[in-house]
Design a protein around this motif. Structure first.
Motif, short mmCIF file in Angstrom:
data_model
loop_
_atom_site.label_atom_id
_atom_site.label_comp_id
_atom_site.label_asym_id
_atom_site.label_seq_id
_atom_site.Cartn_x
_atom_site.Cartn_y
_atom_site.Cartn_z
N ALA A 85 0.84 -1.21 0.00
CA ALA A 85 0.00 0.00 0.00
C ALA A 85 0.87 1.26 0.00
N ARG A 86 1.90 1.27 0.84
CA ARG A 86 2.76 2.46 0.93
C ARG A 86 3.61 2.62 -0.33
N SER A 87 4.00 1.50 -0.91
CA SER A 87 4.76 1.56 -2.15
C SER A 87 3.91 2.18 -3.26
N ARG A 88 2.61 1.84 -3.28
CA ARG A 88 1.69 2.40 -4.26
C ARG A 88 1.54 3.91 -4.06
N ARG B 20 5.47 10.18 -6.61
CA ARG B 20 6.54 10.46 -7.57
C ARG B 20 5.97 10.84 -8.92
N GLU B 21 4.87 10.16 -9.34
CA GLU B 21 4.23 10.50 -10.61
C GLU B 21 3.69 11.93 -10.59
N ALA B 22 3.08 12.31 -9.47
CA ALA B 22 2.53 13.67 -9.35
C ALA B 22 3.65 14.71 -9.40
N SER C 268 6.62 14.37 -10.86
CA SER C 268 7.21 14.41 -12.20
C SER C 268 6.32 15.17 -13.18
N GLU C 269 4.99 15.12 -12.97
CA GLU C 269 4.06 15.84 -13.83
C GLU C 269 4.16 17.35 -13.62
N ARG C 270 4.51 17.78 -12.40
CA ARG C 270 4.62 19.20 -12.11
C ARG C 270 5.91 19.80 -12.67
N GLU C 271 6.92 18.96 -12.83
CA GLU C 271 8.22 19.47 -13.32
C GLU C 271 8.18 19.80 -14.80
#
Length: 199
Positions: A183-186, A192-194, A196-199
């Motif tokens: 669960a925490r890995s998810r 991290r996806e969020a 990377s989308e902001r960068e």
């Protein structure tokens, strides 16, 4: 002898008209009574029919409402238990790390590989600082490595040294992270996806 006044005598046609009128009024009255009786009987039958249909439905709805309340309580309890289980599982992993990006070789010694990585990161790590290490099997074969440290401070030191990994060409593509529950890995992946989308 004086003529006494006689009551007017209606003609047969007048009497017939009066009789027809009285019959019509009587028929209308009977119809009205019969119509009212039929309406009342129909209402009563309709009410009984509706009750026969709705009473079981109302009973079933009340039953479902109670079951729904109990189900919500159960879901809350399961959620609480799931969080507790996740906390306990994460606690059991507090001395572990995961390493990815290292190709698998037949007969490899994962502890020596970790010590070699630590040396390149300039982290103090000896083979006796690791109680156990191995590859994690997946459907596609062996992929990540996992290691359990004998002391959490050694693990923390190793993770702290990770900040230098980008400066070491031999370790490009190698990832080192905490050993998280599923669960925490998810959650970490989504975070991290969020980012990377902001960068």
């Amino acid at each position: 002898m004086a003529n006494q006044s006689q009551p007017p005598v209606s003609s047969p046609s007048t009497q017939s008209n009066q009789s027809d009128y009285d019959v019509k009024r009587l028929v209308q009255a009977v119809r009205a009574i019969m119509f009212d009786d039929l309406c009342n009987e129909f209402k009563s039958d309709l009410q009984m029919y509706c009750n026969n249909l709705t009473v079981p439905l109302v009973t079933e709805i009340e039953k479902l409402k109670k079951e729904n309340i109990e189900l919500k309580k159960s879901i809350k309890e399961v959620s609480k238990l799931s969080l507790k289980v996740d906390d306990l599982e994460q606690h059991s992993r507090k001395s572990c790390i995961r390493i990815s990006g290292i190709p698998y070789t037949q007969g490899e010694d994962t502890t020596n590989i970790l010590c070699d990585i630590a040396s390149k990161l300039e982290a103090d790590l000896q083979s006796n600082d690791i109680s156990v290490s191995h590859r994690l099997p997946t459907k596609k074969g062996h992929k990540q490595m996992i290691a359990r440290y004998t002391h959490t401070n050694k693990r923390a030191e190793f993770l702290k040294a990770m900040k230098n990994i980008r400066n070491i060409p031999e370790l490009h593509g190698v990832g080192i992270s905490q050993d998280l529950t599923k669960a925490r890995s998810r959650f970490a992946f989504l975070a991290r996806e969020a980012c990377s989308e902001r960068e």
